[in-house]
Design a protein around this motif. Structure first.
Motif, short mmCIF file in Angstrom:
data_model
loop_
_atom_site.label_atom_id
_atom_site.label_comp_id
_atom_site.label_asym_id
_atom_site.label_seq_id
_atom_site.Cartn_x
_atom_site.Cartn_y
_atom_site.Cartn_z
N VAL A 1 1.89 7.88 10.10
CA VAL A 1 0.76 6.96 10.01
C VAL A 1 0.87 6.16 8.72
CG1 VAL A 1 -1.76 6.79 9.90
CG2 VAL A 1 -0.70 8.60 11.26
N ASP A 2 0.75 4.84 8.82
CA ASP A 2 0.81 3.95 7.67
C ASP A 2 -0.62 3.68 7.20
OD1 ASP A 2 1.36 2.09 5.74
OD2 ASP A 2 2.37 0.68 7.06
N ARG A 3 -0.94 4.16 6.02
CA ARG A 3 -2.25 3.91 5.42
C ARG A 3 -2.07 2.94 4.25
NH1 ARG A 3 -4.41 10.10 5.60
NH2 ARG A 3 -4.83 10.13 7.84
N LYS A 4 -3.18 2.50 3.69
CA LYS A 4 -3.12 1.51 2.61
C LYS A 4 -2.28 2.00 1.43
CE LYS A 4 -5.96 -1.10 -0.61
NZ LYS A 4 -7.27 -1.27 -1.20
N ASP A 5 -2.53 3.24 0.97
CA ASP A 5 -1.88 3.73 -0.23
C ASP A 5 -0.74 4.71 0.01
OD1 ASP A 5 -3.65 2.27 -1.81
OD2 ASP A 5 -5.12 3.88 -1.81
N LEU B 1 12.79 6.06 5.71
CA LEU B 1 11.51 5.69 5.15
C LEU B 1 11.41 4.19 4.96
CD1 LEU B 1 11.21 8.44 2.41
CD2 LEU B 1 10.07 8.36 4.62
N PRO B 2 10.22 3.63 5.14
CA PRO B 2 10.04 2.21 4.87
C PRO B 2 10.23 1.94 3.37
CG PRO B 2 8.12 3.13 5.99
CD PRO B 2 9.01 4.26 5.65
N ALA B 3 10.53 0.72 3.03
CA ALA B 3 10.69 0.34 1.62
C ALA B 3 9.37 0.54 0.90
CB ALA B 3 11.13 -1.11 1.53
N GLY B 4 9.44 0.89 -0.38
CA GLY B 4 8.25 0.98 -1.19
C GLY B 4 7.64 2.35 -1.33
N VAL B 5 8.28 3.39 -0.82
CA VAL B 5 7.76 4.75 -0.97
C VAL B 5 8.17 5.27 -2.35
CG1 VAL B 5 8.00 7.13 -0.18
CG2 VAL B 5 7.72 5.30 1.47
N LYS C 1 2.76 5.13 -1.66
CA LYS C 1 3.43 3.85 -1.79
C LYS C 1 3.44 3.45 -3.26
CE LYS C 1 2.06 2.11 2.73
NZ LYS C 1 1.29 1.08 3.45
N ALA C 2 4.53 2.85 -3.70
CA ALA C 2 4.61 2.30 -5.05
C ALA C 2 3.65 1.11 -5.12
CB ALA C 2 6.04 1.88 -5.35
#
Length: 119
Positions: free
Chosen positions: A19-23, A81-85, A105-106
């Motif tokens: 699940v992709d959440r805001k943070d 993983l998606p970029a920015g973790v 997320k960074a």
């Protein structure tokens, strides 16, 4: 967004939700019959890998009918993983047969709202 769910190696592999959440990104994997000691989670080079092993239970075969559909043995599940973790802040917990991995997320990956001004 579409997720690269990774490859399932031969044998069995746990079902996974992401699940992709805001943070953060939250990953949950069903691992019934295992404990936190049976599971290893690693993050390296934009890959999250879950490894473990479900040991076979011993059963006595006393009747004429026998059916075994439950799977046993070692498994490995790798997910891109998606970029920015922020890999340094990843946390994993295990409760009631469910592994939950929280991947923060960074700051630069969270996005930025841009104010639109009248010209």
């Amino acid at each position: 967004p579409s997720w690269p769910w990774g490859d399932r190696e031969r044998g069995w592999a746990p079902a996974v939700d992401m699940v992709d959440r805001k943070d953060e990104i939250v990953l949950r994997a069903d691992l019934p019959g295992l404990t936190e000691k049976d599971v290893e989670v690693t993050v390296q080079d934009s890959m999250l890998t879950i490894k473990g092993e479900r040991k076979a239970e011993t059963e006595e075969k006393k009747d004429d009918y026998y059916c075994c559909e439950r799977t046993y043995g070692a498994f490995t599940r790798s997910l891109t993983l998606p970029a920015g973790v922020d890999a340094d802040k990843v946390k994993a917990t295990f409760k009631n047969g469910v592994l939950e991995v929280r991947l923060p997320k960074a700051p630069e990956a969270k996005g930025k709202k841009i104010e639109v001004k009248a010209a």
